[in-house]
Design an enzyme around this catalytic site. Structure first.
Site, PDB file in Angstrom:
ATOM      1  N   ARG A 180       7.682   3.465  -7.874  1.00  0.00           N
ATOM      2  CA  ARG A 180       6.523   2.704  -8.599  1.00  0.00           C
ATOM      3  C   ARG A 180       6.286   3.639  -9.699  1.00  0.00           C
ATOM      4  O   ARG A 180       5.906   3.119 -11.048  1.00  0.00           O
ATOM      5  CB  ARG A 180       5.472   2.191  -7.552  1.00  0.00           C
TER       6      ARG A 180
ATOM      7  N   GLU B 217      11.853  11.885   9.263  1.00  0.00           N
ATOM      8  CA  GLU B 217      10.805  12.330   8.089  1.00  0.00           C
ATOM      9  C   GLU B 217      10.119  11.463   7.439  1.00  0.00           C
ATOM     10  O   GLU B 217      10.541  11.391   6.002  1.00  0.00           O
ATOM     11  CB  GLU B 217      11.868  13.269   7.294  1.00  0.00           C
TER      12      GLU B 217
ATOM     13  N   HIS C 212       5.599   2.137   6.161  1.00  0.00           N
ATOM     14  CA  HIS C 212       5.949   0.790   6.093  1.00  0.00           C
ATOM     15  C   HIS C 212       7.359   0.674   6.893  1.00  0.00           C
ATOM     16  O   HIS C 212       7.941   1.473   7.076  1.00  0.00           O
ATOM     17  CB  HIS C 212       6.317   0.208   4.700  1.00  0.00           C
ATOM     18  N   SER C 213       7.532  -0.558   7.481  1.00  0.00           N
ATOM     19  CA  SER C 213       8.773  -1.135   8.230  1.00  0.00           C
ATOM     20  C   SER C 213       9.879  -0.851   7.236  1.00  0.00           C
ATOM     21  O   SER C 213       9.661  -1.024   5.676  1.00  0.00           O
ATOM     22  CB  SER C 213       8.749  -2.375   8.816  1.00  0.00           C
TER      23      SER C 213
ATOM     24  N   SER D 227      31.198   9.383  24.887  1.00  0.00           N
ATOM     25  CA  SER D 227      30.167  10.085  25.087  1.00  0.00           C
ATOM     26  C   SER D 227      29.015   9.195  25.220  1.00  0.00           C
ATOM     27  O   SER D 227      28.897   8.078  24.504  1.00  0.00           O
ATOM     28  CB  SER D 227      29.945  10.960  23.914  1.00  0.00           C
TER      29      SER D 227
ATOM     30  N   HIS E 251      17.232  12.013   7.027  1.00  0.00           N
ATOM     31  CA  HIS E 251      16.831  12.017   8.537  1.00  0.00           C
ATOM     32  C   HIS E 251      15.427  11.150   8.813  1.00  0.00           C
ATOM     33  O   HIS E 251      14.523  11.110   8.187  1.00  0.00           O
ATOM     34  CB  HIS E 251      16.349  13.628   8.937  1.00  0.00           C
TER      35      HIS E 251
ATOM     36  N   PHE F 228      17.290   2.482 -12.284  1.00  0.00           N
ATOM     37  CA  PHE F 228      16.438   2.402 -13.169  1.00  0.00           C
ATOM     38  C   PHE F 228      17.162   2.947 -14.452  1.00  0.00           C
ATOM     39  O   PHE F 228      17.867   3.928 -14.502  1.00  0.00           O
ATOM     40  CB  PHE F 228      15.104   3.533 -13.110  1.00  0.00           C
TER      41      PHE F 228
ATOM     42  N   ARG G 273      16.575  11.310  14.533  1.00  0.00           N
ATOM     43  CA  ARG G 273      16.644  12.012  13.393  1.00  0.00           C
ATOM     44  C   ARG G 273      18.066  11.598  12.957  1.00  0.00           C
ATOM     45  O   ARG G 273      18.298  11.359  11.695  1.00  0.00           O
ATOM     46  CB  ARG G 273      16.916  13.569  13.818  1.00  0.00           C
TER      47      ARG G 273
ATOM     48  N   ASN H 150       0.955  -1.094  -0.058  1.00  0.00           N
ATOM     49  CA  ASN H 150      -0.012  -0.080   0.031  1.00  0.00           C
ATOM     50  C   ASN H 150       1.085   1.361   0.095  1.00  0.00           C
ATOM     51  O   ASN H 150       1.474   1.455   1.089  1.00  0.00           O
ATOM     52  CB  ASN H 150      -0.925  -0.100   1.270  1.00  0.00           C
TER      53      ASN H 150
END
Lengths: 97, 307
Positions: free
Chosen positions: B82, B70, B10-11, B134, B67, B49, B125, B5
């Site tokens: 697609r 986003e 999506h993962s 650190s 990032h 492509f 991010r 979809n």
């Protein structure tokens, strides 16, 4: 998973260089755990900042006391995340079926 | 052809599977190429492509998801993938672009960060690299390129959201892209997709100084923004990164430009702030559709102005 109960996103409208300096001060305050989605940089660019629930009062106090113009763009961050998660779960189930 | 979809988030696994499906469905046009791996050893895949049947052609690089939070960026990239295979042979513009050039699309430039946004912290991010001494994790991968590295608009503090990292290309994700582009040697266009602000920008980010090609880039960007707005009126602001948002050193697009890729642009996709990084999934397809018009305008210009 990280939760964001009661966290809000503020939009701060920056009107002059002095206000940018004030926001830079706010940015440096590590104890407030702010996450600047859009940093104070130049005039005409609003600043978006994620404010954790525990920091809402001090941040609002700071903004009001400095005369900074702001609005709340996301009232309840966790509600938005829950909705996103629900949609993703629903989508996964649809794909399976 | 399948049940992916494009109007949903999506993962990483689902995105990688879909990239494989696209390559499988259009073997003469698309292939999935591994260009490297992330800090946590996840593969980095691009979709290539090409109608060149193995011959080396000038190329366009489309970069998304640098990032990780986003999400509209990664989702738009998948819809775009697609769209390219569906429209090739039907839409004269994309057909003619692919007759002359190859397109490389990297939908998830920061795989570790993306997985982290799905499993631990939706608002992550940076990359997930570790820094001895650190407690803080990650580097801003859009401050880690060798373009005025560690200059203005980046931080040397590992806890900062704009930490530039210990040295340019310290992030293996960045180095993988740099190595691939340099080995290829004939990229003419580099476009990075971000969110949110509705901006279309060109170099420089590291200085307010005008780029030598600023006039041409500005003209192309304005036409692209007009094309984008023609679908549903989404208004973009156009200009150089430093003058439009803020000065930032070590960015991908500045690196591309300084390394001879003239047509270098950054998109900041929808919205203007009400959702920020949490743009609802029902806006994925409208965003991708309008972005496609902007991308196509730029790619057509590149096709007609090869150098």
């Amino acid at each position: 998973r990280g939760k964001f109960f009661g966290d809000q996103v503020f939009r701060i409208n920056v009107r002059n260089g002095d206000e940018i300096s004030k926001l830079n001060e706010l940015m440096k305050s590590d104890n407030l755990k702010l996450n600047f989605w859009k940093s104070p940089c130049s005039l005409g660019h609003p600043v978006d900042v994620l404010v954790p629930a525990v920091s809402l009062q001090p941040v609002e106090f700071f903004l009001k006391s400095q005369g900074l113009d702001y609005s709340v763009t996301i009232e309840d961050l966790q509600a938005l995340l829950d909705k996103e998660d629900e949609e993703m779960q629903y989508n996964k189930e649809q794909e399976r079926s | 052809s399948n049940n992916f979809n494009y109007g949903a988030y999506h993962s990483l696994e689902a995105i990688y599977q879909e990239m494989d499906s696209i390559a499988g469905d259009f073997p003469d046009l698309a292939s999935r190429v591994k260009i490297g791996h992330s800090f946590e050893n996840r593969p980095m895949y691009v979709l290539k492509f090409s109608t060149g049947k193995g011959s080396q052609r000038p190329a366009i690089w489309l970069n998304a998801g640098i990032h990780s939070r986003e999400w509209i960026s990664q989702a738009t990239a998948m819809w775009t993938a697609r769209k390219i295979v569906s429209d090739y042979g039907k839409d004269p513009a994309i057909t003619s672009i692919l007759e002359k050039m190859d397109i490389f699309l990297l939908p998830v430039a920061n795989p570790d960060g993306y997985v982290h946004t799905h499993t631990e912290n939706r608002l992550w991010r940076k990359t997930r690299s570790l820094h001895p001494g650190s407690p803080c994790i990650g580097v801003d991968p859009n401050r880690n390129w060798n373009a005025s590295f560690a200059g203005k608009g980046a931080s040397g503090n590992p806890c900062s959201e704009v930490y530039h990292g210990p040295h340019a290309n310290s992030e293996v994700e960045v180095k993988s892209v740099v190595d691939f582009i340099q080995q290829h040697g004939d990229f003419k266009c580099f476009i990075d997709l971000h969110s949110y602000s509705q901006l279309l920008m060109y170099p420089y980010a590291y200085t307010a100084k005008e780029a030598p090609d600023a006039d041409e880039l500005d003209e192309v960007a304005r036409r692209a923004a007009e094309a984008l707005a023609s679908l549903s009126g989404t208004q973009y602001r156009v200009g150089s990164s430093a003058t439009t948002v803020y000065q930032a050193s070590g960015s991908s697009v500045d690196w591309a430009y300084d390394n001879g890729i003239k047509y270098a642009f950054t998109f900041e996709l929808r919205d203007t702030g009400h959702y920020g990084f949490l743009l609802p999934a029902d806006q994925i397809i409208p965003t991708a559709e309008e972005t496609w018009l902007g991308l196509k305008t730029i790619m057509e210009h590149v096709r007609d102005h090869l150098y």
